[in-house]
Design a protein around this motif. Structure first.
Motif, PDB file in Angstrom:
ATOM      1  N   MET A 126       0.838  -1.196   0.000  1.00  0.00           N
ATOM      2  CA  MET A 126       0.000   0.000   0.000  1.00  0.00           C
ATOM      3  C   MET A 126       0.877   1.253   0.000  1.00  0.00           C
ATOM      4  O   MET A 126       0.627   2.199  -0.747  1.00  0.00           O
ATOM      5  N   PHE A 130       1.089   4.138  -2.818  1.00  0.00           N
ATOM      6  CA  PHE A 130       0.880   5.531  -2.445  1.00  0.00           C
ATOM      7  C   PHE A 130       2.045   6.393  -2.938  1.00  0.00           C
ATOM      8  O   PHE A 130       1.857   7.412  -3.589  1.00  0.00           O
ATOM      9  N   SER A 133       2.097   6.877  -6.611  1.00  0.00           N
ATOM     10  CA  SER A 133       1.031   7.638  -7.252  1.00  0.00           C
ATOM     11  C   SER A 133       1.093   9.129  -6.915  1.00  0.00           C
ATOM     12  O   SER A 133       0.303   9.903  -7.434  1.00  0.00           O
ATOM     13  N   MET A 134       2.024   9.528  -6.039  1.00  0.00           N
ATOM     14  CA  MET A 134       2.112  10.955  -5.711  1.00  0.00           C
ATOM     15  C   MET A 134       3.371  11.555  -6.324  1.00  0.00           C
ATOM     16  O   MET A 134       4.414  10.938  -6.298  1.00  0.00           O
ATOM     17  N   PRO A 135       3.252  12.771  -6.869  1.00  0.00           N
ATOM     18  CA  PRO A 135       4.468  13.413  -7.366  1.00  0.00           C
ATOM     19  C   PRO A 135       5.406  13.674  -6.182  1.00  0.00           C
ATOM     20  O   PRO A 135       5.001  14.304  -5.198  1.00  0.00           O
ATOM     21  N   LEU A 139       5.361  16.157  -2.303  1.00  0.00           N
ATOM     22  CA  LEU A 139       5.519  15.634  -0.944  1.00  0.00           C
ATOM     23  C   LEU A 139       6.745  16.252  -0.286  1.00  0.00           C
ATOM     24  O   LEU A 139       6.709  16.674   0.875  1.00  0.00           O
TER      25      LEU A 139
ATOM     26  N   ARG B  11      -9.564   1.689  -3.430  1.00  0.00           N
ATOM     27  CA  ARG B  11      -8.142   2.026  -3.396  1.00  0.00           C
ATOM     28  C   ARG B  11      -7.925   3.522  -3.527  1.00  0.00           C
ATOM     29  O   ARG B  11      -7.067   4.088  -2.865  1.00  0.00           O
ATOM     30  N   LEU B  14      -8.697   5.100  -0.285  1.00  0.00           N
ATOM     31  CA  LEU B  14      -7.630   4.784   0.661  1.00  0.00           C
ATOM     32  C   LEU B  14      -6.442   5.724   0.455  1.00  0.00           C
ATOM     33  O   LEU B  14      -5.847   6.212   1.418  1.00  0.00           O
ATOM     34  N   SER B  15      -6.123   5.995  -0.803  1.00  0.00           N
ATOM     35  CA  SER B  15      -5.003   6.891  -1.082  1.00  0.00           C
ATOM     36  C   SER B  15      -5.264   8.272  -0.509  1.00  0.00           C
ATOM     37  O   SER B  15      -4.383   8.880   0.092  1.00  0.00           O
ATOM     38  N   LEU B  18      -4.822   8.243   3.128  1.00  0.00           N
ATOM     39  CA  LEU B  18      -3.392   8.218   3.449  1.00  0.00           C
ATOM     40  C   LEU B  18      -2.775   9.618   3.368  1.00  0.00           C
ATOM     41  O   LEU B  18      -1.991  10.003   4.232  1.00  0.00           O
ATOM     42  N   VAL B  19      -3.138  10.361   2.333  1.00  0.00           N
ATOM     43  CA  VAL B  19      -2.581  11.701   2.189  1.00  0.00           C
ATOM     44  C   VAL B  19      -3.019  12.592   3.344  1.00  0.00           C
ATOM     45  O   VAL B  19      -2.208  13.320   3.932  1.00  0.00           O
ATOM     46  N   PHE B  22      -1.116  11.634   6.310  1.00  0.00           N
ATOM     47  CA  PHE B  22       0.251  12.142   6.165  1.00  0.00           C
ATOM     48  C   PHE B  22       0.305  13.617   6.556  1.00  0.00           C
ATOM     49  O   PHE B  22       1.143  14.033   7.353  1.00  0.00           O
ATOM     50  N   PHE B 236      -0.583   9.672 -15.510  1.00  0.00           N
ATOM     51  CA  PHE B 236       0.236  10.310 -14.482  1.00  0.00           C
ATOM     52  C   PHE B 236       0.463  11.773 -14.838  1.00  0.00           C
ATOM     53  O   PHE B 236       0.423  12.655 -13.986  1.00  0.00           O
ATOM     54  N   SER B 281      -3.200  15.532  -4.596  1.00  0.00           N
ATOM     55  CA  SER B 281      -3.432  14.104  -4.421  1.00  0.00           C
ATOM     56  C   SER B 281      -4.811  13.734  -4.934  1.00  0.00           C
ATOM     57  O   SER B 281      -4.984  12.668  -5.523  1.00  0.00           O
ATOM     58  N   MET B 284      -4.525  13.512  -8.645  1.00  0.00           N
ATOM     59  CA  MET B 284      -3.722  12.332  -8.967  1.00  0.00           C
ATOM     60  C   MET B 284      -4.576  11.070  -8.868  1.00  0.00           C
ATOM     61  O   MET B 284      -4.566  10.223  -9.766  1.00  0.00           O
ATOM     62  N   ASN B 288      -5.706   8.489 -11.802  1.00  0.00           N
ATOM     63  CA  ASN B 288      -5.433   7.056 -11.753  1.00  0.00           C
ATOM     64  C   ASN B 288      -6.708   6.247 -11.941  1.00  0.00           C
ATOM     65  O   ASN B 288      -6.715   5.216 -12.612  1.00  0.00           O
TER      66      ASN B 288
END
Lengths: 289, 310
Positions: A126, A130, A133-135, A139, B11, B14-15, B18-19, B22, B236, B281, B284, B288
């Motif tokens: 995962m 992640f 998929s992120m530039p 980040l 998914r 979920l991403s 996650l961001v 973060f 992308f 994000s 993005m 995707n």
């Protein structure tokens, strides 16, 4: 039987190393850069902060400059060549440390995923998804905004670049390797998992990992120089290649040599390392994307 | 297909989670917000009152839930610089960024994909070598170097185009070229390897062996199959339309999201940075998701296998 053995015996002779000219030049350039980085303190004619206010914005030799400053000077009369030499050392050092961090981190996580499978593997996968998929630039900028900038943090941050690629490769290869006889054999002999992975699996997959690290090295050089160019990477009074370009940009019309020398160095170095990486990949592991 | 879609959607969600996590973790790790916003010399009672007002005295998981709730409601904080909502500050910059990233994306596709296909079809010829040398140059030259070189030639020496700003339409030419040329190199290399992979497949040999003209083999058998990995890269690129021009916008002082991000990072304007992070994000993840849906269109096997699973 002998018919079958013949091509195998002939194969190593055919694969004798004949370095293509481009790759040889690339390797020569990399060696030169390494020598410059290692001997920076002996090679630089002046200190990087030594001012010579009477010799400001002096053009390089051959364009009306003097032999005292081979690549000219900047707005404060600092020697461009000296700054270039030190910048090469710092940029390469950062990229090297970051590549090593990324490779160690990625390989460890890949091995953990391969060893424990199940939930741990899903968690690693995962994280990989992640990260992929992120530039990365965004980040990295976010972390720099939240934590401010220090060299240690900056190097660690660059070390997060590309770990997911190493992790993906390490996991795949480790799963394949543990299914093979030799890993099972040492395990049966009572070797601990740590010993199996470090002493037996790692040497067998090292070539692929090295190629993957060679491919991510130039990307880290580009990333570092990009961030330093924006003023968000290496901070003055230290200097790096991107830093010099960012500074030289102010004098684009009056003194383009300030930024041309470091720009050319970045381009040639990334080009040389990618050429070498591509060549290594084709020789060692053509399956690597 | 429904199950496939549900999985992809989960998914994507979920991403995003996650961001957000973060951002929350980094935000909390970077220091006590009460001390960041109020001066450290402020009276302890005032700090305690601030903590209570913003819920900072609550357990961390509750704070996390509140944080999440606020983001869902679009409350992304205010910019430190002018006190306006961070979301407004960011969204008003988006049109400027899209003005250069969309033409640049079209340039990348128009140059990169044909170049990659041509190189693959003429593998190991002079044409292939030249195209690939150009592609490698396109992505090893950092965008700030390429941008500054273009400025040096077209703005300083020739004086044809402005070196920066956004007053005239011609100001966009150099940023678009800088972005497009670099990306075209990446796309060309990717398309070439995807094409080569496909051209080595047995079904290509079968198609040519049964007498299909090479032109049609390429058009009906090679191109559709090579399109699948190429679409991923283009996806992308679409996902990074909003923030893919951080460096280039800075080189050309283009007033877009990327320039805003750099300034916000330098000033530690956390609300704006966080807002851009979430926005990027989200785009993005959306891109995707769209790519995943396109797979279903491009690759009939995906439809058949999921249908068979039911």
């Amino acid at each position: 039987m002998s018919d079958l053995a013949l091509p195998a015996a002939a194969a190593p002779r055919r694969r004798r190393t004949t370095l293509p000219l481009g790759v040889a030049l690339a390797a020569a350039w990399i060696v030169l850069m390494l020598l410059v980085a290692l001997g920076a303190d002996w090679l630089r004619p002046y200190g990087i902060t030594a001012l010579d206010l009477r010799a400001r914005l002096l053009p390089p030799v051959g364009f009306g400059g003097s032999v005292h400053h081979l690549l000219g000077t900047d707005e404060l009369g600092r020697d461009v060549l000296s700054r270039l030499i030190v910048s090469i050392r710092i940029s390469l050092l950062i990229a090297f440390c970051a590549t090593v961090i990324a490779a160690v981190l990625g390989t460890t996580l890949g091995f953990l995923a391969a060893h424990f499978r199940g939930l741990a593997e899903q968690a690693v996968l995962m994280l990989i998804d992640f990260q992929a998929s992120m530039p990365f630039l965004i980040l990295a900028l976010a972390v720099l905004a939240f934590f401010g900038n220090s060299l240690t943090l900056f190097v660690c941050l660059m070390g997060l670049y590309g770990w997911e690629r190493h992790a993906r490769i390490a996991r795949g290869l480790a799963i394949a390797a543990t299914a093979q006889g030799y890993a099972a054999a040492v395990r049966q002999l009572g070797a601990s998992p740590l010993r199996v992975y470090l002493r037996h699996v790692l040497p067998n997959i090292a070539s692929t990992l090295i190629v993957s690290a060679t491919l991510s090295f130039p990307e880290i050089v580009l990333l570092e120089s990009g961030l330093s160019f924006l003023g968000l990477g290496v901070q003055p009074p230290m200097t790096s290649l991107g830093n010099m370009v960012g500074y030289g940009r102010e004098y684009l019309t009056r003194a383009p040599w300030i930024l041309l020398a470091p720009s050319a160095t970045v381009v040639l170095t990334t080009l040389a390392v990618s050429m070498l990486g591509d060549w290594l990949r084709d020789r060692l592991d053509p399956t690597l994307a | 297909m429904t199950r496939f879609l549900a999985l992809r959607f989960a998914r994507a969600l979920l991403s995003i989670v996650l961001v957000v996590t973060f951002a929350f973790v980094v935000l909390r790790l970077s220091g006590d917000p009460a001390l960041t916003i109020m001066s450290p010399e402020a009276p302890p009672e005032a700090i305690a009152a601030f903590r209570k007002a913003w819920g900072l005295d609550q357990p961390i998981w509750l704070q996390y839930l509140h944080y999440f709730g606020a983001i869902v409601h679009g409350e992304l904080g205010v910019s430190m610089r002018d006190g306006r909502s961070a979301l407004t500050v960011v969204t008003e910059r988006i049109p400027a960024t899209l003005m250069i990233t969309i033409p640049a994306l079209m340039l990348k596709i128009a140059l990169g994909i044909p170049a990659g296909i041509t190189a693959a079809l003429h593998r190991n010829t002079l044409r292939d070598r030249l195209l690939m040398a150009g592609a490698v140059a396109g992505f090893t030259v950092p965008s700030f170097v390429l941008g500054l070189l273009l400025v040096l030639v077209f703005a300083v020496r020739l004086g044809w185009l402005p070196s920066g700003g956004d007053e005239r339409w011609s100001s966009a030419v150099l940023p678009v070229l800088t972005l497009g040329l670099g990306g075209a190199g990446i796309l060309a290399r990717f398309t070439r390897s995807a094409m080569l992979e496909v051209l080595g497949q047995p079904y290509i040999r079968t198609a040519s062996a049964k007498g299909v003209p090479w032109r049609l083999v390429v058009r009906h058998h090679a191109l559709p199959n090579a399109a699948i990995p190429t679409v991923t890269v283009v996806g992308f690129m679409i996902g990074s339309l909003i923030a893919g021009a951080v460096v280039v916008e800075s080189v050309f002082s283009w007033p877009g999201v990327g320039r805003l991000l750099v300034v916000a990072v330098a000033n530690r304007d956390l609300a704006v940075v966080q807002c851009i992070l979430l926005l990027v994000s989200a785009t993005m993840v959306m891109a995707n998701l769209i790519v995943d849906l396109l797979y279903g269109v491009l690759d009939p096997r995906l439809r058949v296998s999921t249908a068979a699973a039911h």
